[in-house]
Design an enzyme around this catalytic site. Structure first.
Site, PDB file in Angstrom:
ATOM      1  N   CYS A  37     -34.231 -22.987 -14.051  1.00 28.92           N
ATOM      2  CA  CYS A  37     -33.412 -24.174 -13.771  1.00 28.92           C
ATOM      3  C   CYS A  37     -33.925 -25.402 -14.516  1.00 28.92           C
ATOM      4  O   CYS A  37     -33.228 -26.402 -14.617  1.00 28.92           O
ATOM      5  CB  CYS A  37     -33.350 -24.452 -12.276  1.00 28.92           C
ATOM      6  SG  CYS A  37     -34.937 -24.877 -11.559  1.00 28.92           S
ATOM      7  N   CYS A  57     -36.411 -23.660  -4.736  1.00 29.06           N
ATOM      8  CA  CYS A  57     -36.854 -25.061  -4.827  1.00 29.06           C
ATOM      9  C   CYS A  57     -38.047 -25.284  -3.897  1.00 29.06           C
ATOM     10  O   CYS A  57     -38.985 -26.016  -4.238  1.00 29.06           O
ATOM     11  CB  CYS A  57     -35.709 -26.005  -4.465  1.00 29.06           C
ATOM     12  SG  CYS A  57     -34.134 -25.591  -5.248  1.00 29.06           S
TER      13      CYS A  57
HETATM   14 FE1  FES Z   1     -34.529 -25.145  -9.437  1.00 33.40          FE
HETATM   15 FE2  FES Z   1     -34.018 -26.790  -7.432  1.00 33.40          FE
HETATM   16  S1  FES Z   1     -32.566 -25.872  -8.791  1.00 33.40           S
HETATM   17  S2  FES Z   1     -35.963 -26.218  -8.242  1.00 33.40           S
END
Ligand code: FES
Length: 129
Positions: free
Chosen positions: A37, A106
């Site tokens: 991400c 996350c």
């Molecule tokens: Fe990857 Fe939140 S989308 S840490």
């Protein structure tokens, strides 16, 4: 906003994050990122006699990542590094409340930031001969 209820604990911490920033001359830094991400966390710790006396963070990422690091700093302040190491991503999720499973990583990233910082501290405390 997005996948979170605007009254959720996640949004509360996202809009009012605790302990944001950098510590000058920290005793430990945990720098982690998630290559998928692209989110990045920097966790700064001040440690005295193995007790975390201050914690601050800079997170470049999603609302859940910011909220997770904010909660993490609240959970670890005042704890020994040994107690802090017992704080898992699950504990962070308990505090933040319901979140979609695709956001669990996350909270995992926040746990990894803590582990990286404590590892950094141990390395600094006992440098290789
Ligand atoms: Fe990857 Fe939140 S989308 S840490």
């Amino acid at each position: 906003m997005g996948c979170f209820d605007e009254n959720s604990e996640i949004m509360e911490h996202f809009f009012h994050p605790r302990n944001v920033g950098k510590i000058d001359n920290p005793d430990a830094i945990g720098h982690v990122g998630n290559p998928k991400c692209g989110d990045i966390m920097d966790l700064y710790l001040k440690i005295k006699d193995n007790i975390i006396i201050d914690a601050k963070f800079q997170t470049y990422g999603c609302a859940a990542a910011i909220a997770s690091t904010s909660v993490l700093t609240e959970l670890i302040k005042g704890k020994s590094i040994y107690e802090a190491l017992k704080i898992s991503n699950k504990k962070i999720r308990e505090v933040l409340g319901e979140m979609p499973p695709h956001k669990y990583h996350c909270t995992v990233l926040a746990e990894q930031a803590l582990k990286a910082a404590i590892e950094d501290y141990k390395n600094l405390a006992s440098p290789e001969p």
